[in-house]
Write a protein that holds these residues in place. Structure first.
Motif, PDB file in Angstrom:
ATOM      1  N   MET A  32       0.870  -1.182   0.000  1.00  0.00           N
ATOM      2  CA  MET A  32       0.000   0.000   0.000  1.00  0.00           C
ATOM      3  C   MET A  32       0.908   1.233   0.000  1.00  0.00           C
ATOM      4  SD  MET A  32      -3.014  -1.449   0.633  1.00  0.00           S
ATOM      5  CE  MET A  32      -3.453  -3.132   1.094  1.00  0.00           C
ATOM      6  N   VAL A  33       0.363   2.351  -0.434  1.00  0.00           N
ATOM      7  CA  VAL A  33       1.043   3.632  -0.277  1.00  0.00           C
ATOM      8  C   VAL A  33       0.133   4.500   0.573  1.00  0.00           C
ATOM      9  CG1 VAL A  33       1.825   5.719  -1.470  1.00  0.00           C
ATOM     10  CG2 VAL A  33       2.262   3.463  -2.472  1.00  0.00           C
ATOM     11  N   VAL A  34       0.696   5.058   1.655  1.00  0.00           N
ATOM     12  CA  VAL A  34      -0.097   5.928   2.510  1.00  0.00           C
ATOM     13  C   VAL A  34       0.663   7.245   2.684  1.00  0.00           C
ATOM     14  CG1 VAL A  34      -1.236   6.200   4.744  1.00  0.00           C
ATOM     15  CG2 VAL A  34      -1.020   3.922   3.755  1.00  0.00           C
ATOM     16  N   GLY A  35      -0.033   8.348   2.515  1.00  0.00           N
ATOM     17  CA  GLY A  35       0.589   9.655   2.701  1.00  0.00           C
ATOM     18  C   GLY A  35      -0.347  10.577   3.463  1.00  0.00           C
ATOM     19  N   HIS A  36       0.241  11.497   4.210  1.00  0.00           N
ATOM     20  CA  HIS A  36      -0.589  12.431   4.990  1.00  0.00           C
ATOM     21  C   HIS A  36      -0.081  13.850   4.816  1.00  0.00           C
ATOM     22  CE1 HIS A  36      -2.509   9.162   7.195  1.00  0.00           C
ATOM     23  NE2 HIS A  36      -1.315   8.644   7.415  1.00  0.00           N
TER      24      HIS A  36
ATOM     25  N   ILE B 178     -14.490  12.078   4.853  1.00  0.00           N
ATOM     26  CA  ILE B 178     -15.057  11.579   3.595  1.00  0.00           C
ATOM     27  C   ILE B 178     -13.928  10.907   2.807  1.00  0.00           C
ATOM     28  CG2 ILE B 178     -14.691  13.790   2.381  1.00  0.00           C
ATOM     29  CD1 ILE B 178     -17.857  11.884   1.722  1.00  0.00           C
ATOM     30  N   ALA B 179     -14.275   9.802   2.119  1.00  0.00           N
ATOM     31  CA  ALA B 179     -13.279   9.134   1.259  1.00  0.00           C
ATOM     32  C   ALA B 179     -13.646   9.422  -0.191  1.00  0.00           C
ATOM     33  CB  ALA B 179     -13.294   7.633   1.522  1.00  0.00           C
ATOM     34  N   LEU B 180     -12.670   9.878  -0.963  1.00  0.00           N
ATOM     35  CA  LEU B 180     -12.886  10.138  -2.391  1.00  0.00           C
ATOM     36  C   LEU B 180     -12.242   9.004  -3.187  1.00  0.00           C
ATOM     37  CD1 LEU B 180     -11.820  13.906  -2.397  1.00  0.00           C
ATOM     38  CD2 LEU B 180     -14.117  12.955  -2.039  1.00  0.00           C
ATOM     39  N   ILE B 181     -12.967   8.480  -4.152  1.00  0.00           N
ATOM     40  CA  ILE B 181     -12.444   7.376  -4.965  1.00  0.00           C
ATOM     41  C   ILE B 181     -12.537   7.800  -6.425  1.00  0.00           C
ATOM     42  CG2 ILE B 181     -12.786   4.965  -5.642  1.00  0.00           C
ATOM     43  CD1 ILE B 181     -14.108   4.435  -2.963  1.00  0.00           C
ATOM     44  N   CYS B 182     -11.420   7.716  -7.138  1.00  0.00           N
ATOM     45  CA  CYS B 182     -11.453   8.072  -8.560  1.00  0.00           C
ATOM     46  C   CYS B 182     -11.162   6.813  -9.375  1.00  0.00           C
ATOM     47  CB  CYS B 182     -10.441   9.166  -8.867  1.00  0.00           C
ATOM     48  SG  CYS B 182     -10.671   9.837 -10.536  1.00  0.00           S
ATOM     49  N   ASP B 183     -12.201   6.052  -9.684  1.00  0.00           N
ATOM     50  CA  ASP B 183     -12.006   4.782 -10.405  1.00  0.00           C
ATOM     51  C   ASP B 183     -13.260   4.436 -11.218  1.00  0.00           C
ATOM     52  OD1 ASP B 183     -10.612   2.516 -11.143  1.00  0.00           O
ATOM     53  OD2 ASP B 183     -11.215   1.358  -9.381  1.00  0.00           O
TER      54      ASP B 183
ATOM     55  N   PRO C  35      -5.403  22.601   0.808  1.00  0.00           N
ATOM     56  CA  PRO C  35      -6.522  23.322   1.429  1.00  0.00           C
ATOM     57  C   PRO C  35      -7.082  22.665   2.687  1.00  0.00           C
ATOM     58  CG  PRO C  35      -7.271  22.112  -0.488  1.00  0.00           C
ATOM     59  CD  PRO C  35      -5.786  21.963  -0.453  1.00  0.00           C
ATOM     60  N   CYS C  36      -6.720  21.430   2.964  1.00  0.00           N
ATOM     61  CA  CYS C  36      -7.262  20.774   4.154  1.00  0.00           C
ATOM     62  C   CYS C  36      -6.370  19.590   4.491  1.00  0.00           C
ATOM     63  CB  CYS C  36      -8.714  20.324   3.917  1.00  0.00           C
ATOM     64  SG  CYS C  36      -8.903  19.159   2.559  1.00  0.00           S
ATOM     65  N   LYS C  37      -6.747  18.885   5.534  1.00  0.00           N
ATOM     66  CA  LYS C  37      -6.005  17.676   5.903  1.00  0.00           C
ATOM     67  C   LYS C  37      -6.336  16.582   4.881  1.00  0.00           C
ATOM     68  CE  LYS C  37      -5.509  14.485   9.716  1.00  0.00           C
ATOM     69  NZ  LYS C  37      -5.627  14.213  11.128  1.00  0.00           N
TER      70      LYS C  37
ATOM     71  N   GLY D  59      -9.931  22.286   8.536  1.00  0.00           N
ATOM     72  CA  GLY D  59     -11.144  21.924   7.783  1.00  0.00           C
ATOM     73  C   GLY D  59     -11.335  20.426   7.731  1.00  0.00           C
ATOM     74  N   PRO D  60     -12.101  19.951   6.757  1.00  0.00           N
ATOM     75  CA  PRO D  60     -12.425  18.530   6.729  1.00  0.00           C
ATOM     76  C   PRO D  60     -11.182  17.682   6.458  1.00  0.00           C
ATOM     77  CG  PRO D  60     -13.135  19.585   4.682  1.00  0.00           C
ATOM     78  CD  PRO D  60     -12.671  20.681   5.606  1.00  0.00           C
ATOM     79  N   HIS D  61     -11.214  16.458   6.962  1.00  0.00           N
ATOM     80  CA  HIS D  61     -10.147  15.509   6.669  1.00  0.00           C
ATOM     81  C   HIS D  61     -10.631  14.636   5.511  1.00  0.00           C
ATOM     82  CE1 HIS D  61      -7.611  11.814   8.144  1.00  0.00           C
ATOM     83  NE2 HIS D  61      -7.228  12.259   6.965  1.00  0.00           N
TER      84      HIS D  61
END
Ligand code: BES
Ligand code: ZN
Length: 457
Positions: A68-72, A178-183, A145-147, A77-79
């Protein structure tokens, strides 16, 4: 920082964004074939370095399968968590590709410029739309713009076997607002779309063995059982004459489409004839009395994805084979339970076996359908942002495909997932000559910038 400055930056930087995407596309990260495991590591390393280049603390995290690749990155504001997958489908049949699948090139076509190669649309090009939006944001305003948490997987195309344990073990780290998925894709290759339901998937491989070795079909044919005939009969019996699937209990948990959803889908004006016409077909081949849109968005299926046995080379060979096998998948909807279906399917096959035949089963992943709630304010914000970028207003749609993680965000982390993608129906994902329109890539990047702006304003 005004949004227009960020959008201008995206426009200017498009050639460089395409160069970066091409680098990622050159790495043959086919997840299902163990021979390509090292390339999956390389793709993960490339993504880590690319995220680090825009100031994101990113690392490769080993998992039992591909990493996996995880980045922060911190912020107010919103996470937001963004998910994409860096693995791709196998390329076979290679001879149907016009160019090397891992030597991407930009082509002019009658419908505009495209980038062609494996993974351009599914999912490396789509994954990079969000990363590029972040890069432009950072370049213009010095921060994001946010976390934001970035979460990339390398096993999506092979059923995500390491995903659930990884999400459980790292739940605190991955939980977000919120989780954003681009697929996913545009509706009818044109209308920006937020996918609110995905089908589940169950994969089964069956191998039927008859005689203990291949035989001469003149010497033994007639007397010896032929496993290809047995397999064909089993496959032919999986659907009845009305197109319904005959596995006992298969329709348990399949709901009728609620009237409000049916009305909303009718309002989309789906062009049924064009949908099939574009692949040279005329007649929906699923359950009778159902529209093609229903068949792909809200009805379950059973499909044979591959079949093997006997002599398939050039010329002719009078063989009576010892074995025959098939890969069969079920797309699931509503509350269908993949494990119950697997059990009932195996029993049905077992019960159909004639004397002297045996069967072996290999399971390939089992995931339920998922339905996304649209109550989170991000849905309206994204809908408006997409409508501002594209000529048509954004729509809530279904999707016939499966993205295992979409349901896991809610089940494991309690996070709503919002699926937005820019693929077109003719992208040929999973097929030879896969492509992604440069317009999808460019407007996709701009769309994410607008969505981030709308969510953090
Ligand atoms: N990107 C697709 C899902 C998809 C398919 C979106 C069609 C839009 C239209 C995804 O990468 C995919 O192909 N998923 C597999 C999942 C499986 C291997 C578990 C699928 O749907 O077959
Ligand atoms: Zn995909």
């Amino acid at each position: 920082m005004p949004l227009t400055t960020i959008l201008d930056r995206i426009d200017e930087d498009l050639p460089n964004a395409l160069t970066r995407l091409s680098e990622l596309l050159r790495i043959p990260s086919i997840s299902t074939d163990p021979a390509f495991a090292d390339h999956c590591q390389t793709a993960a390393d490339w993504l880590v370095a690319d995220l680090q280049s825009i100031g994101i603390k990113a690392e490769k995290r080993q998992a039992p399968g591909h990493p996996m690749v995880v980045g922060h990155v911190d912020g107010d504001g919103p996470h937001v968590l963004f998910y994409g997958h860096y693995d791709v489908q196998p390329v076979d049949p290679l001879d149907l590709w016009d160019n090397d699948p891992f030597d991407p090139r930009i082509e002019d076509t009658p419908n505009g410029k495209v980038i062609r190669g494996r993974g351009t649309s599914d999912d490396k090009g789509q994954l990079m739309t969000f990363v590029e939006a972040c890069r432009a944001w950072k370049a213009v305003s010095g921060s994001l713009p946010c976390k934001i948490t970035f979460f990339f997987e390398g096993e999506e195309e092979s059923g995500s076997p390491s995903l659930v344990p990884f999400m459980r073990d790292n739940a605190e780290e991955l939980r977000s607002d919120i989780a954003l998925i681009c697929d996913t894709g545009l509706f009818e290759s044109r209308v920006p779309a937020i996918v609110t339901r995905l089908r589940g998937l169950l994969g089964e491989e069956i191998t039927i063995t008859g005689p203990d070795k291949d035989l001469h079909s003149g010497m033994f044919g007639g007397a010896a059982i032929n496993p290809i005939r047995v397999l064909s009969k089993i496959i032919a019996s999986l659907h009845d004459e009305t197109g319904r699937i005959t596995v006992p209990g298969f329709y348990d948990g399949v709901p009728e489409l609620p009237e409000d959803i049916r009305a909303q889908w009718e309002g989309l004006g789906f062009d049924h004839e064009k949908f099939l016409g574009d692949v040279d077909l005329t007649t929906p081949a699923g359950e009778h009395e159902r529209s093609a849109l229903e068949m792909i968005w809200s009805r379950p299926t059973c499909e044979v994805n591959g079949i093997q046995g006997g002599y398939t080379g050039d010329g002719f060979k009078t063989v009576l084979p010892s074995k025959a096998s098939a890969k069969i998948s079920f797309r699931l909807v509503g509350d269908q339970d993949p494990h119950a279906i697997r059990k009932n399917f195996r029993k049905m096959v077992q019960d159909m076996l004639p004397p002297d035949c045996s069967v072996e089963f290999t399971g390939h992943g089992a995931g339920r359908a998922s339905h996304m709630s649209t109550a989170h304010p991000a849905f309206d914000q994204a809908r408006q942002a997409l409508s501002d970028e594209w000529p048509d207003p954004a729509a809530f749609v279904g999707c016939g495909g499966s993205i295992p993680i979409a349901g896991h965000f809610k089940d494991i982390l309690g996070t709503d997932a919002m699926l937005i993608g820019f693929g077109k129906d003719d992208d040929q994902i999973h097929s030879p000559n896969e492509k992604y329109d440069v317009e999808s890539f460019h407007k996709g990047i701009r769309s994410w910038a607008r969505i981030l702006d709308a969510m953090t304003r």
